[in-house]
Design a protein around this motif. Structure first.
Motif, PDB file in Angstrom:
ATOM      1  N   UNK A  30     -68.201  30.355  70.410  1.00  0.00           N
ATOM      2  CA  UNK A  30     -69.088  30.435  69.252  1.00  0.00           C
ATOM      3  C   UNK A  30     -69.043  29.100  68.513  1.00  0.00           C
ATOM      4  N   UNK A  31     -70.208  28.455  68.437  1.00  0.00           N
ATOM      5  CA  UNK A  31     -70.299  27.106  67.871  1.00  0.00           C
ATOM      6  C   UNK A  31     -71.224  27.136  66.672  1.00  0.00           C
ATOM      7  N   UNK A  37     -72.921  31.544  59.940  1.00  0.00           N
ATOM      8  CA  UNK A  37     -73.068  32.962  60.308  1.00  0.00           C
ATOM      9  C   UNK A  37     -72.224  33.412  61.487  1.00  0.00           C
ATOM     10  N   UNK A  38     -71.183  32.650  61.816  1.00  0.00           N
ATOM     11  CA  UNK A  38     -70.326  33.016  62.943  1.00  0.00           C
ATOM     12  C   UNK A  38     -69.630  34.354  62.699  1.00  0.00           C
ATOM     13  N   UNK A  39     -69.139  34.534  61.482  1.00  0.00           N
ATOM     14  CA  UNK A  39     -68.444  35.787  61.181  1.00  0.00           C
ATOM     15  C   UNK A  39     -69.433  36.956  61.119  1.00  0.00           C
ATOM     16  N   UNK A 121     -72.471  30.510  72.661  1.00  0.00           N
ATOM     17  CA  UNK A 121     -73.370  30.946  71.585  1.00  0.00           C
ATOM     18  C   UNK A 121     -73.346  29.890  70.477  1.00  0.00           C
ATOM     19  N   UNK A 122     -74.501  29.352  70.181  1.00  0.00           N
ATOM     20  CA  UNK A 122     -74.604  28.309  69.159  1.00  0.00           C
ATOM     21  C   UNK A 122     -75.504  28.815  68.029  1.00  0.00           C
ATOM     22  N   UNK A 123     -75.041  28.692  66.802  1.00  0.00           N
ATOM     23  CA  UNK A 123     -75.847  29.087  65.640  1.00  0.00           C
ATOM     24  C   UNK A 123     -76.133  27.846  64.801  1.00  0.00           C
TER      25      UNK A 123
END
Ligand code: ADP
Ligand code: MG
Length: 141
Positions: A30-31, A37-39, A121-123
């Motif tokens: 997770x990047x 918004x990772x959490x 997964x990149x946000x």
């Protein structure tokens, strides 16, 4: 795959979908910057797995294990890792190559021990598209 969301609820919903579809033994990274918004996404994944307890950032433990859902959820935050040997001490292979879903935040810090295949997964934000806009990219590596 690229998905755009326009609220935290939509991002969580995407995480729920991801958690529902996930197969045992999946590793994801997770990047994204702080506050992106990772959490929120991770909380969705947990819900999708059937975990009801809240997900906190495992900043002081490297890995947090949740056994309550339809498969174990291993939530890593390797931000504070000093040396890759710490991962050996934790016994990371039992998680990465086990029967649960592994999620790794700050995975770039442990790149040399990532499995051959994982979901990245990149946000990202794009302030021109609004304060609550997020672009979420899911790639198979
Ligand atoms: P991180 O874990 O990446 O540091 P958090 O998930 O803790 O970030 O926080 C994300 C913040 O951004 C929350 O306050 C959330 O309400 C807000 N937010 C606004 N729009 C979105 C969106 N589309 N998706 C996710 N979070 C959003
Ligand atoms: Mg977080």
């Amino acid at each position: 795959m690229v998905i755009e969301t326009f609220s935290p609820e939509e991002t969580e919903e995407l995480g729920i979908h991801f958690g529902k579809e996930a197969k045992p033994g999946t590793v994801c990274t997770l990047i994204g910057d702080l506050g992106v918004g990772k959490t929120v996404f991770t909380q969705g994944i947990a819900k999708g797995l059937g975990i009801t307890e809240p997900i906190n950032s495992p900043t002081f433990t490297i890995v947090q294990v949740y056994e309550e859902g339809r498969m174990p959820f291993y939530h890593f935050d390797v931000y504070r890792i000093g040396d890759i040997e710490e991962m050996d001490e934790i016994g990371y292979e039992d998680y990465f190559y086990g029967d649960g879903l592994t999620m790794i935040e700050w995975a770039n810090l442990i790149e040399e021990i990532l499995p051959e295949h994982y979901q990245q997964i990149t946000i990202e934000k794009d302030i021109e598209k609004g304060f609550d806009y997020r672009k979420i990219t899911i790639e198979s590596i």
